[in-house]
Design an enzyme around this catalytic site. Sequence first.
Site, PDB file in Angstrom:
ATOM      1  N   GLY A   1      27.365  50.732  38.589  1.00 57.24           N
ATOM      2  CA  GLY A   1      27.035  51.750  37.598  1.00 57.24           C
ATOM      3  C   GLY A   1      27.385  51.361  36.179  1.00 57.24           C
ATOM      4  O   GLY A   1      27.308  52.195  35.268  1.00 57.24           O
ATOM      5  N   LYS A   2      27.741  50.098  35.965  1.00 57.30           N
ATOM      6  CA  LYS A   2      28.133  49.636  34.630  1.00 57.30           C
ATOM      7  C   LYS A   2      27.090  49.948  33.569  1.00 57.30           C
ATOM      8  O   LYS A   2      27.382  50.572  32.546  1.00 57.30           O
ATOM      9  CB  LYS A   2      28.379  48.116  34.631  1.00 57.30           C
ATOM     10  CG  LYS A   2      29.447  47.628  35.549  1.00 57.30           C
ATOM     11  CD  LYS A   2      29.602  46.120  35.457  1.00 57.30           C
ATOM     12  CE  LYS A   2      28.331  45.365  35.792  1.00 57.30           C
ATOM     13  NZ  LYS A   2      27.856  45.584  37.171  1.00 57.30           N
TER      14      LYS A   2
ATOM     15  N   SER B   1      31.025  39.975  35.086  1.00 53.69           N
ATOM     16  CA  SER B   1      32.178  39.181  34.624  1.00 53.69           C
ATOM     17  C   SER B   1      33.271  39.154  35.691  1.00 53.69           C
ATOM     18  O   SER B   1      34.330  39.757  35.512  1.00 53.69           O
ATOM     19  CB  SER B   1      32.715  39.698  33.286  1.00 53.69           C
ATOM     20  OG  SER B   1      32.820  41.103  33.238  1.00 53.69           O
TER      21      SER B   1
END
Length: 201
Positions: A40-41, A109
């Site tokens: 959901g970033k 990341s």
Amino acid sequence: MAQHDENVVWHAHPVTQQQREQHHGHRGVVLWFTGLSGSGKSTVAGALEEALHERGVSTYLLDGDNVRHGLCSDLGFSDEDRKENIRRVGEVARLMVDAGLVVLTAFISPHRAERQMVRERLGEGRFIEVFVDTPLAICEARDPKGLYKKARAGELRNFTGIDSVYEAPEKAEIHLDGEQLVTNLVHQLLDLLQQSDIIRS
């Protein structure tokens, strides 16, 4: 990586970061969204950018997929390429922070070392790590891009969470429950930005 030529020097700008921030009416900072694919970033970062824009905050959203169409189009998904991907994004984000923007970055990341590298490059108080913590099973059930299915079938290698490790943040500035409503998560982030005196109430 190429070394700096001794004839390449840094030139200070006549307009300072502080002056730019005064012009914008808020501090420049990076909110670094990290989490598994499907956590959901991008959704939360996009919703936060909308909320900030409505409040008159100058923002820019850097998305993991988008930068691979241009800035990082030459990079793959090996550990070395992923490190370089994050390094480049960190440098772009740093320039945007110097311009006085609130920068939102949505990147898996997966490695702590790369996130720490960007944190150190940005400097004290300029890097907010946002951990969107969503269980792998939920991310895989969502699978918005069909990537988990491909990874499980062996069609996609080095996929984070399946055959490539994700190192969760140990001391993120904010830890979000990725199963909550997006509106709730945005409110939590706005509260953090206000409490940190980055934006006005």
